[in-house]
Design a protein around this motif. Structure first.
Motif, mmCIF file in Angstrom:
data_model
loop_
_atom_site.group_PDB
_atom_site.id
_atom_site.type_symbol
_atom_site.label_atom_id
_atom_site.label_comp_id
_atom_site.label_asym_id
_atom_site.label_seq_id
_atom_site.Cartn_x
_atom_site.Cartn_y
_atom_site.Cartn_z
ATOM 1 N N SER A 280 0.825 -1.203 0.000
ATOM 2 C CA SER A 280 0.000 0.000 0.000
ATOM 3 C C SER A 280 0.863 1.259 0.000
ATOM 4 O O SER A 280 0.645 2.186 -0.788
ATOM 5 C CB SER A 280 -0.926 -0.017 1.213
ATOM 6 N N VAL B 209 -4.328 3.317 -9.221
ATOM 7 C CA VAL B 209 -4.987 2.436 -8.262
ATOM 8 C C VAL B 209 -6.480 2.552 -8.492
ATOM 9 O O VAL B 209 -7.040 3.650 -8.460
ATOM 10 C CB VAL B 209 -4.622 2.826 -6.811
ATOM 11 N N SER B 210 -7.128 1.416 -8.776
ATOM 12 C CA SER B 210 -8.572 1.382 -9.018
ATOM 13 C C SER B 210 -9.238 0.489 -7.990
ATOM 14 O O SER B 210 -8.717 -0.573 -7.663
ATOM 15 C CB SER B 210 -8.870 0.818 -10.414
ATOM 16 N N LYS B 211 -10.375 0.929 -7.501
ATOM 17 C CA LYS B 211 -11.117 0.130 -6.519
ATOM 18 C C LYS B 211 -12.475 -0.236 -7.095
ATOM 19 O O LYS B 211 -13.055 0.500 -7.877
ATOM 20 C CB LYS B 211 -11.277 0.906 -5.216
ATOM 21 N N THR C 48 -8.980 -4.155 -5.063
ATOM 22 C CA THR C 48 -8.128 -3.068 -5.534
ATOM 23 C C THR C 48 -7.250 -3.614 -6.642
ATOM 24 O O THR C 48 -6.682 -4.699 -6.516
ATOM 25 C CB THR C 48 -7.242 -2.533 -4.381
#
Length: 104
Positions: free
Chosen positions: A47, A61-63, A72
């Motif tokens: 992270s 970073v895609s959630k 994630t």
């Protein structure tokens, strides 16, 4: 003549960040847990290091969700891919330097 070390990217050069970039260079995107396991780091380390790469503009970073489970994903940006390729080229150039035999 300029030494190829000047082409190294200080953001990418850290071993964990380099490993993250190398893992992401092989795919369009990768799930956080896959990158964590591949690079062999903890969630908190991944992270923190991915946040550094994101701040530099190298990683996106895609959630989202898979079913009801949050996920994630990490991916290289176009700038990140270019920076990684340039960094690898600098490493190769350093490795290929042949020292003079008479150097003392």
């Amino acid at each position: 003549m300029t030494h190829p070390r000047h082409g190294l990217d200080e953001v990418i050069h850290a071993p964990v960040r380099f490993s993250i970039m190398a893992t992401l260079a092989a795919a369009d995107k990768a799930e956080f847990g896959y990158v964590r396991d591949t690079v062999e780091v903890s969630d908190s380390v991944l992270s923190k290091q991915s946040a550094t790469l994101e701040k530099a503009g190298y990683v996106k970073v895609s959630k989202g969700y898979v079913g009801k489970r949050p996920r994630t994903w990490l991916s290289l940006t176009a700038d990140g891919r270019r920076a990684f390729e340039a960094h690898c080229a600098a490493l190769r150039a350093i490795a290929e330097i042949t020292p003079a035999r008479d150097a003392s």
